[in-house]
Write a protein that holds these residues in place. Structure first.
Motif, PDB file in Angstrom:
ATOM      1  N   LYS A  92       0.839  -1.199   0.000  1.00 11.48           N
ATOM      2  CA  LYS A  92       0.000   0.000   0.000  1.00 11.48           C
ATOM      3  C   LYS A  92       0.877   1.253   0.000  1.00 11.48           C
ATOM      4  O   LYS A  92       0.610   2.225  -0.726  1.00 11.48           O
ATOM      5  CB  LYS A  92      -0.920  -0.004   1.226  1.00 11.48           C
ATOM      6  CG  LYS A  92      -1.841   1.190   1.308  1.00 11.48           C
ATOM      7  CD  LYS A  92      -2.741   1.104   2.548  1.00 11.48           C
ATOM      8  CE  LYS A  92      -3.653   2.325   2.655  1.00 11.48           C
ATOM      9  NZ  LYS A  92      -4.513   2.255   3.870  1.00 11.48           N
ATOM     10  N   ARG A  96       1.266   4.054  -3.128  1.00 12.73           N
ATOM     11  CA  ARG A  96       1.057   5.492  -2.942  1.00 12.73           C
ATOM     12  C   ARG A  96       2.310   6.268  -3.360  1.00 12.73           C
ATOM     13  O   ARG A  96       2.220   7.350  -3.951  1.00 12.73           O
ATOM     14  CB  ARG A  96       0.721   5.778  -1.483  1.00 12.73           C
ATOM     15  CG  ARG A  96       0.229   7.184  -1.236  1.00 12.73           C
ATOM     16  CD  ARG A  96      -0.494   7.290   0.083  1.00 12.73           C
ATOM     17  NE  ARG A  96      -1.173   8.565   0.206  1.00 12.73           N
ATOM     18  CZ  ARG A  96      -2.033   8.857   1.159  1.00 12.73           C
ATOM     19  NH1 ARG A  96      -2.333   7.953   2.067  1.00 12.73           N
ATOM     20  NH2 ARG A  96      -2.607  10.039   1.211  1.00 12.73           N
ATOM     21  N   LEU A  99       2.518   6.616  -7.140  1.00 12.04           N
ATOM     22  CA  LEU A  99       1.606   7.636  -7.641  1.00 12.04           C
ATOM     23  C   LEU A  99       2.197   9.029  -7.431  1.00 12.04           C
ATOM     24  O   LEU A  99       2.078   9.907  -8.294  1.00 12.04           O
ATOM     25  CB  LEU A  99       0.251   7.536  -6.931  1.00 12.04           C
ATOM     26  CG  LEU A  99      -0.597   6.295  -7.225  1.00 12.04           C
ATOM     27  CD1 LEU A  99      -1.870   6.318  -6.385  1.00 12.04           C
ATOM     28  CD2 LEU A  99      -0.953   6.220  -8.711  1.00 12.04           C
ATOM     29  N   ALA A 100       2.854   9.229  -6.290  1.00 17.53           N
ATOM     30  CA  ALA A 100       3.418  10.540  -5.974  1.00 17.53           C
ATOM     31  C   ALA A 100       4.666  10.843  -6.786  1.00 17.53           C
ATOM     32  O   ALA A 100       5.004  12.016  -6.994  1.00 17.53           O
ATOM     33  CB  ALA A 100       3.748  10.616  -4.489  1.00 17.53           C
ATOM     34  N   VAL A 248       1.664  15.069   0.442  1.00 15.20           N
ATOM     35  CA  VAL A 248       1.427  13.647   0.157  1.00 15.20           C
ATOM     36  C   VAL A 248       2.049  12.835   1.297  1.00 15.20           C
ATOM     37  O   VAL A 248       3.233  12.498   1.255  1.00 15.20           O
ATOM     38  CB  VAL A 248       2.038  13.215  -1.187  1.00 15.20           C
ATOM     39  CG1 VAL A 248       1.708  11.738  -1.463  1.00 15.20           C
ATOM     40  CG2 VAL A 248       1.535  14.090  -2.321  1.00 15.20           C
ATOM     41  N   ILE A 250       2.896   9.573   3.425  1.00  7.40           N
ATOM     42  CA  ILE A 250       2.994   8.133   3.182  1.00  7.40           C
ATOM     43  C   ILE A 250       3.477   7.471   4.467  1.00  7.40           C
ATOM     44  O   ILE A 250       4.573   7.756   4.953  1.00  7.40           O
ATOM     45  CB  ILE A 250       3.969   7.810   2.032  1.00  7.40           C
ATOM     46  CG1 ILE A 250       3.485   8.454   0.728  1.00  7.40           C
ATOM     47  CG2 ILE A 250       4.121   6.297   1.855  1.00  7.40           C
ATOM     48  CD1 ILE A 250       4.452   8.300  -0.427  1.00  7.40           C
TER      49      ILE A 250
END
Length: 399
Positions: A92, A96, A99-100, A248, A250
């Motif tokens: 997960k 993420r 994507l960033a 963002v 994480i």
């Protein structure tokens, strides 16, 4: 060798039949949630390849992977392959981060020390359009405040006593068009926080002792093991900087939150240090692996890496057992002596303990199943097997 599989009772039996076909002994066997680890008495690589081919068609097996005494090559097309693990929590975080990576947005990596925050930062940089430029890490906790300020922003000639003649460009200036990784950003002083905030907002820096501002094009990736929200409430961290960094976020899981990854990581580090030290191949016993999986790892992956390196160097023979790992007594799982109970009993004891701990930690069976890497029905089935009742556990006082 490790096998990832869906929970089915016939899988272990079918796997054993394949191994028996080649008349090879199983030296060690460990069955964990969604993972079966075993060691074969076989040095013939051709036979190993045949076994892997025979195992692959077995229903419910997702992956067959050889990890012992081999170097894991990292494909250049995916920088995130430097981060080892198959657990849901880790995947997960990686999803993420991927994507960033395509943007220039600021990323805030949250996690305990030793979880691999710098690995994530490097992978994000290498997956981004800025990858052709150098990656610039700096540990904010390792430098005194005055030195850190000059390191980040630079200084002019004669700005202070001992300043380098001609001045010096700071990291934010040198890293133009690249990525700066600010590790342990929670340790910045309030004055440095204010200057960093301005640099991020305006994308301009001013060297110490200068009145001139210089434009910069830098991507910031920050990391911390501290709770920045609580620090904001206490006035220890600027709220405006927190929101600038927390674009963002994480969360990187601790090692005890991804216990199913421990056998893979242990075998990788074992292979790595055996090769680097030039020592004969060494083997972790099933009992040693059970202890590794049970241990709480306050130092996370870094602690596991150090422990395996120490064991490789200090174990005289080829077998690494519990005594060679130097565990603290408080962290040990007391298992029955191998001479008193079969391995199957020890494995069941470990599995029951892990399930109980997960149910105590999480508010629902579904969340516990996700943490263990099991399906919801599979966990319920195991709870019945070990006579574990979620409601009774919830009635217990917290530990």
């Amino acid at each position: 060798m490790r096998i990832e599989f869906d929970d089915r009772t016939g899988m272990v039996y079918d796997t054993s039949r394949v191994i028996a076909k080649y008349n090879i002994s199983i030296l060690a066997l460990e069955v964990l949630p969604n993972l079966m680890y075993f060691e074969l008495e076989c040095d013939d690589e051709e036979i190993k390849k045949k076994i892997m081919l025979d195992l692959a068609p077995i229903p419910n097996i997702k992956k067959v992977e050889e990890v012992r005494y081999t170097t894991l090559d990292v494909p250049r097309d995916d920088p995130f392959n430097i981060i080892l693990g198959e657990s849901r929590a880790l995947k997960k975080a990686i999803f993420r981060a991927k994507l960033a990576a395509d943007s220039s947005s600021t990323v805030l990596l949250l996690g305990e020390s030793g979880t691999g925050k710098e690995l994530f930062a490097k992978a994000i940089h290498l997956s981004s359009p800025r990858s052709k430029f150098q990656f610039y890490p700096v540990n904010c906790a390792a430098l005194p405040d005055t030195l850190l300020e000059s390191e980040l922003f630079g200084y002019e000639d004669g700005a202070f006593s001992g300043a380098k003649k001609g001045g010096k460009a700071g990291l934010l200036e040198v890293a133009d068009k690249s990525t700066v990784f600010l590790d342990e950003v929670g340790d910045l002083s309030l004055s440095t926080q204010a200057k960093l905030l301005r640099a991020i907002q305006e994308m301009k820096i001013r060297r110490i002792g200068s009145y001139e501002e210089k434009p910069i094009d830098v991507r910031i990736i920050a990391a911390t093991n501290r709770d920045l929200e609580k620090m904001v409430q206490k006035g220890e961290f600027r709220e405006d900087l927190y929101y600038r960094l927390n674009v963002v976020p994480i969360a990187i899981p601790s090692l005890k939150e991804r216990r199913a990854d421990i056998p893979l990581l242990a075998e990788y580090f074992l292979s790595r240090y055996v090769k680097s030290t030039g020592k004969p191949p060494k083997t972790l016993t099933a009992r040693a692996m059970a202890f590794l999986v049970n241990y709480d790892w306050p130092g996370n992956v870094r602690e596991l890496q150090n422990m395996i390196e120490r064991a490789v160097n200090l174990t005289p023979g080829r077998i690494i057992d519990i005594d060679n790992l130097h565990f603290e007594v408080d962290n040990e799982l007391i298992l029955p002596d191998a001479e008193d109970k079969p391995l199957k009993v020890m494995v069941e004891q470990l599995e029951s303990k892990m399930i109980t701990e997960a149910l105590l930690k999480h508010t629902s069976i579904r969340k516990a199943s996700q943490a263990l890497g099991l399906s919801h029905p599979a966990l319920i089935k195991k709870m019945k097997k070990y006579n574990i009742n979620k409601e009774e556990l919830d009635d217990k006082p917290p530990r």
